[in-house]
Enzyme design. Structure first.
Site, PDB file in Angstrom:
ATOM      1  N   ASP A  15       0.960  -1.111  -0.189  1.00 58.06           N
ATOM      2  CA  ASP A  15      -0.005  -0.200   0.156  1.00 58.06           C
ATOM      3  C   ASP A  15       0.983   1.056  -0.171  1.00 58.06           C
ATOM      4  O   ASP A  15       0.552   2.114   0.767  1.00 58.06           O
ATOM      5  CB  ASP A  15      -1.106   0.029   1.299  1.00 58.06           C
ATOM      6  N   GLU A 189     -11.296   0.550  -3.637  1.00 59.12           N
ATOM      7  CA  GLU A 189     -10.905   0.827  -2.253  1.00 59.12           C
ATOM      8  C   GLU A 189      -9.643   1.949  -2.399  1.00 59.12           C
ATOM      9  O   GLU A 189      -9.204   2.254  -3.849  1.00 59.12           O
ATOM     10  CB  GLU A 189     -10.394  -0.286  -1.341  1.00 59.12           C
TER      11      GLU A 189
END
Length: 552
Positions: A15, A189
């Site tokens: 991420d 997301e």
């Protein structure tokens, strides 16, 4: 320009969020159940990234009892040029049972990436994967995935945006849903807003966290939308370019989307940076499976791709495709530093041990780990069993290569069979390999043996026992593409001796740790560790003379 190889940050570095400040580049990555939380990396050339510390290292979060893969998710970096503050917003996932996904979102700020960082400011518990956008009119906006728990509604939820007061964390506007009709891959997301030529661009991770992962983009003249999807109807970056429609799928491994022609898989969850050389790059996560298998022991790593804006102001990869590559062109006119080594060595002579050391579930502090108790040694006081999610006494480093050796020398004088100390490989509390000294009552003597955890099952190698009368031993584990060979010697003058047979540990991987078909079990990857256990009186300790990792 120089060609740079991916991944630029090998091992657990998922991420990635990237920004540029004064010609320096910074990336923050998720840490889940590991502390210190939120790794921070710095680079001058996009090729060599140095760990400069962590953002949450003063017990701002309590991760005791955290289940895999909860914990600290998806940190996002941004810079407010008006106040000269660096903002870092993140979610603390505290529960995933029942698909409730209870996550609390906070923000911290600093004027220097090395800190000090502010106390956390609470924002919301609406969902996860937050990001901040600082508009040029002085307004600030929070984007996040609004997690959906109701039957019959779009899963996993919608992307929402609201104006926010940074000082208080309070919303100034209502939440606006912005992804209706936006995505084809679904499971969107990690929303992030960028502004280019007066237009707002919404970047999304899509397709789930597995082999169908990708990055989608849309644009709008208004920050609250509606957002027009990319004209291709496909992600602008992925490792699996064939079409996937999974709208309504809350998440999945999508193993059917594996790309057999690429060493890179799972490319997605991107973050953009506009460089000081007026170029554009995207940082994104990726994985490298074991050959011929769908197991990723190194977890999700960080890579970069060069991007450009088309004449009609859409973002694309530099080669015109949407397939993430294992190399990219570096910054124009910026020389590349000498290639950094990923080997590690700590003799514990200094007050502070290597910043690469991480601990699962609990905070590192002087009460149980210290270089000050005995000069030239790291002393670790025994904690809970390695099965514990509360207080294991583990000092671990990320595995960054498919073939490597990890070595240590320790002194330990156990007085009870529940006291142990040694060297091992670790994924989480239910999955690890541990070669250690413990106490043999029949001989009133320490001995060396092996224990393993696989999907929560305890495996003892009762026929592998070597007496170590002095309690001094040198240990080494050689990891090679999912196999572990353990060696020992009782003095530096002796030859290495094999301890038992080579063991299969390929299950210490993101896909191998929960056994649910079609799902990804974890997000962190393999670690090597030194540690100690004392389930007797919590008083015993082991002294480690050095810690060495050599990538082969």
């Amino acid at each position: 320009m120089t060609t740079i190889k991916n991944p630029v940050i090998p091992g657990m570095a998922p991420d990635p969020s990237i920004i540029c400040i004064d010609k320096r580049y910074y990336i923050a990555t998720s840490t889940f159940h590991w502390t210190p939380s939120i790794q921070l990396f710095e680079s001058a050339d996009l090729a060599n990234w140095h760990l400069i510390g962590s953002a949450l290292n003063n017990e701002e979060v309590n991760l005791c009892g955290t289940n895999t893969p909860a914990g600290i998710w998806a940190p996002h970096l941004s810079y407010d040029s008006e106040t000269k503050r660096i903002w870092l917003v993140y979610s603390h996932m505290v529960n995933m049972a029942g698909r409730e996904f209870n996550a609390d979102t906070y923000a911290i700020w600093a004027t220097d990436m090395r800190g000090p960082w502010s106390e956390p400011i609470y924002f919301t518990s609406l969902g996860f994967d937050p990001a901040l956008f600082h508009d040029d009119d002085g307004n600030h906006y929070l984007t996040i995935l609004e997690w959906e728990t109701r039957e019959g509604y779009q899963a996993p939820g919608h992307i929402v945006i609201a104006e926010i007061d940074l000082s208080s964390g309070e919303l100034i506007s209502p939440w606006h849903r912005v992804t209706k009709g936006f995505t084809t891959r679904g499971c969107v997301e990690a929303p992030q807003i960028y502004k280019h030529c007066g237009t707002y661009y919404l970047l999304l991770a899509s397709g789930g966290t597995g082999y169908g992962h990708g990055v989608e983009i849309g644009r709008s003249s208004s920050i609250f939308g509606p957002y027009e999807p990319h004209p291709s109807g496909e992600p602008i970056l992925t490792s699996s370019p064939r079409h996937l429609f999974s709208l309504g799928d809350p998440d999945a491994g999508h193993f059917e989307m594996v790309n057999p022609d690429s060493p890179m898989q799972k490319a997605g969850h991107g973050s953009l940076v506009h460089t000081h050389t007026d170029e554009w790059y995207m940082a994104h996560l990726m994985s490298r499976p074991l050959e011929g298998k769908l197991l990723n022991p190194l977890g999700r790593e960080t890579s970069l791709q060069k991007m450009y804006w088309t004449e009609d102001n859409w973002l694309r990869m530099a080669d015109g495709s949407n397939l993430a590559k294992m190399s990219f062109m570096g910054l124009a006119g910026v020389p590349i530093e000498k290639e950094q080594l990923t080997d590690l060595y700590d003799s514990f002579e200094k007050k502070q041990y290597l910043p690469q050391f991480m601990t699962p579930y609990r905070q590192q502090n002087q009460s149980w780990v210290s270089t000050q108790k005995r000069k030239g040694y790291l002393r670790i006081y025994g904690g809970n069993s390695l099965f514990s999610q509360m207080n294991p006494a583990i000092m671990a480093t990320r595995a960054t290569s498919f073939i490597y050796e990890v070595e240590t020398m320790l002194e330990f004088q156990p007085r009870h069979y529940s006291q142990t100390a040694g060297l091992g490989l670790y994924y989480d509390s239910n999955n690890w390999l541990y070669t250690h000294l413990t106490y043999l009552e029949e001989k009133n003597c320490p001995y060396l043996t092996i224990m393993q955890a696989k999907l929560g099952q305890r495996i003892e190698y009762v026929n592998t026992r070597i007496l170590v009368p002095g309690g001094h031993v040198i240990l080494k584990i050689k990891y090679d593409h999912g196999a572990a060979a353990i060696f020992y010697r009782l003095s530096a003058q002796e030859q290495w001796q094999s301890l038992g047979q080579e063991l299969a540990v390929e299950y210490l991987s993101d896909e191998g740790v929960n056994g649910i078909p079609g799902e990804i079990g974890g997000f962190t990857g393999l670690f090597s560790f030194i540690g100690a256990v004392d389930a007797f009186q919590h008083q015993s300790y082991a002294d480690f003379a050095y810690y060495k990792v050599t990538n082969l």
